[in-house]
Design an enzyme around this catalytic site. Structure first.
Site, PDB file in Angstrom:
ATOM      1  N   THR A   1       0.853  -1.179   0.000  1.00  0.00           N
ATOM      2  CA  THR A   1       0.000   0.000   0.000  1.00  0.00           C
ATOM      3  C   THR A   1       0.891   1.232   0.000  1.00  0.00           C
ATOM      4  O   THR A   1       1.587   1.496   0.977  1.00  0.00           O
ATOM      5  CB  THR A   1      -0.922   0.014   1.231  1.00  0.00           C
ATOM      6  OG1 THR A   1      -1.732  -1.167   1.220  1.00  0.00           O
ATOM      7  CG2 THR A   1      -1.833   1.242   1.211  1.00  0.00           C
TER       8      THR A   1
ATOM      9  N   LYS B   1      -7.372   1.183  -2.971  1.00  0.00           N
ATOM     10  CA  LYS B   1      -6.983   0.595  -1.687  1.00  0.00           C
ATOM     11  C   LYS B   1      -7.045   1.620  -0.570  1.00  0.00           C
ATOM     12  O   LYS B   1      -7.528   1.341   0.539  1.00  0.00           O
ATOM     13  CB  LYS B   1      -5.569   0.015  -1.793  1.00  0.00           C
ATOM     14  CG  LYS B   1      -4.969  -0.475  -0.462  1.00  0.00           C
ATOM     15  CD  LYS B   1      -5.801  -1.589   0.156  1.00  0.00           C
ATOM     16  CE  LYS B   1      -5.331  -1.965   1.555  1.00  0.00           C
ATOM     17  NZ  LYS B   1      -3.977  -2.522   1.611  1.00  0.00           N
TER      18      LYS B   1
ATOM     19  N   LYS C   1       0.012   5.531   8.930  1.00  0.00           N
ATOM     20  CA  LYS C   1       0.662   5.717   7.629  1.00  0.00           C
ATOM     21  C   LYS C   1      -0.363   5.771   6.502  1.00  0.00           C
ATOM     22  O   LYS C   1      -0.318   6.644   5.632  1.00  0.00           O
ATOM     23  CB  LYS C   1       1.659   4.578   7.402  1.00  0.00           C
ATOM     24  CG  LYS C   1       2.418   4.628   6.082  1.00  0.00           C
ATOM     25  CD  LYS C   1       1.769   3.801   4.977  1.00  0.00           C
ATOM     26  CE  LYS C   1       1.806   2.318   5.274  1.00  0.00           C
ATOM     27  NZ  LYS C   1       1.286   1.508   4.110  1.00  0.00           N
TER      28      LYS C   1
END
Length: 291
Positions: A93, A169, A238
Site C-alpha cells: 500500500t 486501496k 501511515k
C-alpha cells in the site's frame, strides 16, 4: 514461473508459501533474516541483494511503506536488477504519487509495472483468499493473473494507470478505519450507560452490522486484546496520511480522515504503535475518562 519476492513480513511470507505450493520457483530477499529459514525449508531460494531477487520473470514486492520501497528499489538496486520484458507487481500500500513515479521509472527500463495492493490480513493471506486490487498494462495483468489466482479469491481490475489501484486501496482503508473509529466511539458511549462493550458489540454485529470488519475488530475491542497485531496502529496512521495526501492531490475534502489521523496520533503518543489499530477503542475510552 520464475519469481522474485521482496518483503517477507507478516503478509509476504505466507504469500511466498502459497506460490511455492503452487509449483512456482521463488527467489526471496528480505531486510532481516528471520523469515528466511522457514521459506528455504519450503523450497525458496534466498539471495543476498534485492537486485538478485529482481532478476526474474516476475518480481513481487510487499514492503511496509513508501520509504522502504524507495530504499530497496532506488537506493539498494532492485530497480536496476529488473530485466526488460519482466513484470514488477507491487502489492504494497503506497502513495498515489509514488505509484506514478515508479510506473514511469519502470517504463523507461522496458519493465511492466503493476499496482496490486490487497484487502485482507495475515490469516486471509495464508489461506490464499486475498482480494487483489490491480491496475497496470492489460497484457501484463493477463500475464500475472495466474499468480493472483494463487494468492487471492478475486482480482478487481481498475484499468491501466498505476495509481488507480492505490487510490482504490486507500479509499477502502479509509472506510475500514472509519468503521473501527465508529465502533470504538459507539461502544464507549454504551459503556457510559453501564452497557458492557462485549454486550453492545455482540448486539450490533449480530443485527445492523453483521460484517467481517465490525465482527473481527469488534471482538478485539470486546476482549481488549490487540497483540499480536494483525495490522499495526502505526501502519494505520501511515495509510490515513496517504489518504489525506491523495485527497489533497485530487481536491477531495476528507474530514473523517483528519479526525482519524489525530486519534491515531493519540494512540501513538500512548505507546500503542505496535498494537492492532482496533486499539482505537482505548483512545476513545481515555477521552471519556474510562481508562
Amino acid at each position: 514461473m520464475e519469481l522474485g519476492f521482496i518483503g517477507l513480513g507478516t503478509m509476504g511470507a505466507p504469500m511466498v508459501l502459497n506460490l511455492l505450493k503452487a509449483g512456482h520457483r521463488v527467489r526471496v530477499w528480505n531486510r532481516s533474516s528471520a523469515p528466511l529459514e522457514a521459506l528455504i525449508t519450503a523450497g525458496a531460494e534466498a539471495v543476498d541483494t534485492p537486485a538478485l531477487a529482481a532478476q526474474a520473470e516476475v518480481l513481487i514486492s510487499m514492503l511496509g511503506d513508501d520509504t522502504a520501497i524507495r530504499s530497496v528499489f532506488l537506493d539498494s538496486g532492485a530497480l536496476e536488477g529488473l530485466q526488460a520484458g519482466s513484470v514488477h507487481i507491487n502489492m504494497s500500500t503506497v502513495s498515489v504519487a509514488l505509484a506514478r513515479e515508479l510506473s514511469a521509472l519502470h517504463e523507461s527500463r522496458g519493465v511492466d509495472y503493476v499496482s496490486a495492493p490487497v484487502l485482507g490480513r495475515v490469516d486471509v493471506a495464508a489461506a490464499g483468499n486475498l482480494n487483489i486490487l490491480a491496475s497496470g498494462p492489460a497484457e501484463a495483468l493477463a500475464r500475472v493473473q495466474p499468480l493472483f489466482d494463487v494468492l487471492g479469491r478475486k482480482t478487481w481490475h481498475f484499468g491501466e494507470a498505476a495509481d488507480v489501484a492505490c487510490a482504490a486501496k486507500l479509499s477502502a482503508n479509509l472506510m475500514v478505519a472509519s468503521a473501527i473509529e465508529s465502533l470504538a466511539e459507539a461502544s464507549t458511549l454504551a459503556g457510559g450507560y453501564g452497557i458492557s462493550r462485549a454486550a453492545f458489540i455482540d448486539m450490533i454485529t449480530s443485527t445492523l452490522f453483521p460484517v467481517p470488519v465490525y465482527q473481527g475488530y469488534g471482538k478485539q475491542m470486546a476482549d481488549d486484546t490487540f497483540e499480536p497485531a494483525g495490522f499495526k496502529l502505526s501502519l494505520g496512521l501511515k495509510d490515513v496520511r496517504l489518504v489525506l495526501e491523495a485527497g489533497e492531490a485530487a481536491q477531495v475534502p476528507l474530514p473523517f480522515a483528519s479526525v482519524l489521523k489525530d486519534n491515531l496520533l493519540d494512540g501513538m503518543a500512548h505507546g500503542q504503535a505496535d498494537q492492532d489499530w482496533a486499539s482505537l477503542s482505548r483512545v476513545s475510552d481515555r477521552r471519556a475518562g474510562v481508562k
